[in-house]
Design a protein around this motif. Structure first.
Motif, PDB file in Angstrom:
ATOM      1  N   ALA A  94     -10.651   8.610  -9.508  1.00 52.45           N
ATOM      2  CA  ALA A  94      -9.856   7.849  -8.538  1.00 52.45           C
ATOM      3  C   ALA A  94     -10.000   6.348  -8.795  1.00 52.45           C
ATOM      4  N   LEU A  95     -11.206   5.903  -9.111  1.00 45.16           N
ATOM      5  CA  LEU A  95     -11.427   4.502  -9.447  1.00 45.16           C
ATOM      6  C   LEU A  95     -10.658   4.138 -10.709  1.00 45.16           C
ATOM      7  N   ASP A  96     -10.750   4.979 -11.734  1.00 44.66           N
ATOM      8  CA  ASP A  96     -10.041   4.708 -12.993  1.00 44.66           C
ATOM      9  C   ASP A  96      -8.535   4.617 -12.757  1.00 44.66           C
ATOM     10  N   GLU A  97      -7.997   5.484 -11.894  1.00 40.62           N
ATOM     11  CA  GLU A  97      -6.562   5.444 -11.596  1.00 40.62           C
ATOM     12  C   GLU A  97      -6.187   4.139 -10.902  1.00 40.62           C
ATOM     13  N   ALA A  98      -7.023   3.689  -9.958  1.00 40.41           N
ATOM     14  CA  ALA A  98      -6.752   2.433  -9.255  1.00 40.41           C
ATOM     15  C   ALA A  98      -6.759   1.267 -10.235  1.00 40.41           C
ATOM     16  N   ILE A  99      -7.674   1.299 -11.194  1.00 41.16           N
ATOM     17  CA  ILE A  99      -7.732   0.240 -12.198  1.00 41.16           C
ATOM     18  C   ILE A  99      -6.508   0.304 -13.097  1.00 41.16           C
ATOM     19  N   THR A 100      -6.137   1.508 -13.526  1.00 41.96           N
ATOM     20  CA  THR A 100      -4.997   1.695 -14.422  1.00 41.96           C
ATOM     21  C   THR A 100      -3.688   1.263 -13.776  1.00 41.96           C
ATOM     22  N   THR A 101      -3.488   1.613 -12.511  1.00 40.64           N
ATOM     23  CA  THR A 101      -2.236   1.278 -11.834  1.00 40.64           C
ATOM     24  C   THR A 101      -2.228  -0.149 -11.315  1.00 40.64           C
ATOM     25  N   GLY A 102      -3.383  -0.794 -11.313  1.00 42.17           N
ATOM     26  CA  GLY A 102      -3.446  -2.170 -10.833  1.00 42.17           C
ATOM     27  C   GLY A 102      -3.327  -2.295  -9.336  1.00 42.17           C
ATOM     28  N   SER A 103      -3.604  -1.215  -8.605  1.00 40.89           N
ATOM     29  CA  SER A 103      -3.410  -1.234  -7.157  1.00 40.89           C
ATOM     30  C   SER A 103      -4.324  -2.221  -6.437  1.00 40.89           C
ATOM     31  N   SER A 104      -5.428  -2.583  -7.037  1.00 41.61           N
ATOM     32  CA  SER A 104      -6.319  -3.545  -6.395  1.00 41.61           C
ATOM     33  C   SER A 104      -6.119  -4.961  -6.919  1.00 41.61           C
ATOM     34  N   GLY A 105      -5.291  -5.134  -7.919  1.00 44.11           N
ATOM     35  CA  GLY A 105      -5.107  -6.443  -8.539  1.00 44.11           C
ATOM     36  C   GLY A 105      -4.353  -7.452  -7.701  1.00 44.11           C
ATOM     37  N   ALA A 106      -3.650  -7.008  -6.666  1.00 48.27           N
ATOM     38  CA  ALA A 106      -2.859  -7.911  -5.840  1.00 48.27           C
ATOM     39  C   ALA A 106      -3.685  -8.619  -4.776  1.00 48.27           C
ATOM     40  N   MET A 107      -4.922  -8.212  -4.584  1.00 48.13           N
ATOM     41  CA  MET A 107      -5.737  -8.766  -3.496  1.00 48.13           C
ATOM     42  C   MET A 107      -5.873 -10.288  -3.552  1.00 48.13           C
ATOM     43  N   PRO A 108      -6.172 -10.907  -4.690  1.00 53.56           N
ATOM     44  CA  PRO A 108      -6.290 -12.375  -4.686  1.00 53.56           C
ATOM     45  C   PRO A 108      -5.019 -13.078  -4.195  1.00 53.56           C
ATOM     46  N   GLU A 109      -3.864 -12.601  -4.637  1.00 54.39           N
ATOM     47  CA  GLU A 109      -2.607 -13.217  -4.194  1.00 54.39           C
ATOM     48  C   GLU A 109      -2.395 -13.006  -2.698  1.00 54.39           C
ATOM     49  N   GLN A 110      -2.721 -11.826  -2.205  1.00 59.98           N
ATOM     50  CA  GLN A 110      -2.551 -11.547  -0.783  1.00 59.98           C
ATOM     51  C   GLN A 110      -3.478 -12.420   0.068  1.00 59.98           C
ATOM     52  N   LEU A 111      -4.706 -12.622  -0.388  1.00 56.26           N
ATOM     53  CA  LEU A 111      -5.629 -13.473   0.363  1.00 56.26           C
ATOM     54  C   LEU A 111      -5.179 -14.930   0.342  1.00 56.26           C
ATOM     55  N   GLU A 112      -4.604 -15.377  -0.760  1.00 56.65           N
ATOM     56  CA  GLU A 112      -4.050 -16.736  -0.836  1.00 56.65           C
ATOM     57  C   GLU A 112      -2.896 -16.887   0.159  1.00 56.65           C
ATOM     58  N   GLN A 113      -2.036 -15.876   0.237  1.00 53.14           N
ATOM     59  CA  GLN A 113      -0.937 -15.904   1.208  1.00 53.14           C
ATOM     60  C   GLN A 113      -1.478 -15.926   2.634  1.00 53.14           C
ATOM     61  N   LEU A 114      -2.535 -15.166   2.897  1.00 50.98           N
ATOM     62  CA  LEU A 114      -3.145 -15.165   4.228  1.00 50.98           C
ATOM     63  C   LEU A 114      -3.673 -16.550   4.566  1.00 50.98           C
ATOM     64  N   GLU A 115      -4.333 -17.180   3.613  1.00 53.29           N
ATOM     65  CA  GLU A 115      -4.847 -18.538   3.843  1.00 53.29           C
ATOM     66  C   GLU A 115      -3.714 -19.504   4.169  1.00 53.29           C
ATOM     67  N   GLN A 116      -2.616 -19.420   3.432  1.00 54.49           N
ATOM     68  CA  GLN A 116      -1.468 -20.290   3.689  1.00 54.49           C
ATOM     69  C   GLN A 116      -0.901 -20.050   5.079  1.00 54.49           C
ATOM     70  N   LEU A 117      -0.844 -18.797   5.494  1.00 57.70           N
ATOM     71  CA  LEU A 117      -0.349 -18.464   6.830  1.00 57.70           C
ATOM     72  C   LEU A 117      -1.250 -19.065   7.906  1.00 57.70           C
ATOM     73  N   ILE A 118      -2.545 -18.943   7.739  1.00 52.16           N
ATOM     74  CA  ILE A 118      -3.485 -19.473   8.732  1.00 52.16           C
ATOM     75  C   ILE A 118      -3.379 -20.991   8.807  1.00 52.16           C
ATOM     76  N   VAL A 119      -3.296 -21.659   7.669  1.00 55.36           N
ATOM     77  CA  VAL A 119      -3.141 -23.124   7.659  1.00 55.36           C
ATOM     78  C   VAL A 119      -1.864 -23.517   8.363  1.00 55.36           C
ATOM     79  N   HIS A 120      -0.782 -22.783   8.089  1.00 53.67           N
ATOM     80  CA  HIS A 120       0.506 -23.078   8.736  1.00 53.67           C
ATOM     81  C   HIS A 120       0.408 -22.883  10.249  1.00 53.67           C
ATOM     82  N   GLN A 121      -0.218 -21.790  10.678  1.00 51.95           N
ATOM     83  CA  GLN A 121      -0.357 -21.516  12.115  1.00 51.95           C
ATOM     84  C   GLN A 121      -1.178 -22.604  12.808  1.00 51.95           C
TER      85      GLN A 121
END
Length: 117
Positions: free
Chosen positions: A87-114
């Protein structure tokens, strides 16, 4: 949803309480995917633990997110516990966890805007 991904969030249902459930439906290129599970632990401002059940009961990944204030900033730590090495290998292969840094950056921008409002 990461802005760079051609994905749209179609629906979001969340009962963010211990034992509560969530369901997210995304679409891309005419296809949809559902992600769902339940909250195992909800400690306001410090910790969330939830299951990712779309792989079935025996294949659920458990995600733990902790939030720690350090000098006026928040350190977010996310851990995924996969049910197997496959299951871990599949998550790495599909890149399902790779979006987290971008999502956290978007969250930070939202909080700053709010805060600036």
């Amino acid at each position: 949803v990461p802005k760079s991904a051609p994905i749209r969030l179609e629906s979001c249902e969340m009962d963010v309480s211990t034992g509560g459930k969530y369901r997210l439906v995304f679409s891309a290129d005419g296809q949809s995917a559902e992600f769902y599970g339940k909250y195992l632990e909800v400690t306001p401002y410090t910790r969330l633990v939830w299951t990712n059940d779309e792989g079935g009961a025996d294949a659920a990944t458990i995600t733990t997110a902790t939030f720690e204030e350090i000098n006026g900033l928040t350190l977010v730590t996310v851990h995924d516990l996969y049910p197997s090495k496959e299951a871990l290998d599949e998550a790495i292969t599909t890149g399902s966890s790779g979006a987290m840094p971008e999502q956290l950056e978007q969250l930070e921008q939202l909080i700053v805007h709010q805060r600036s409002r």
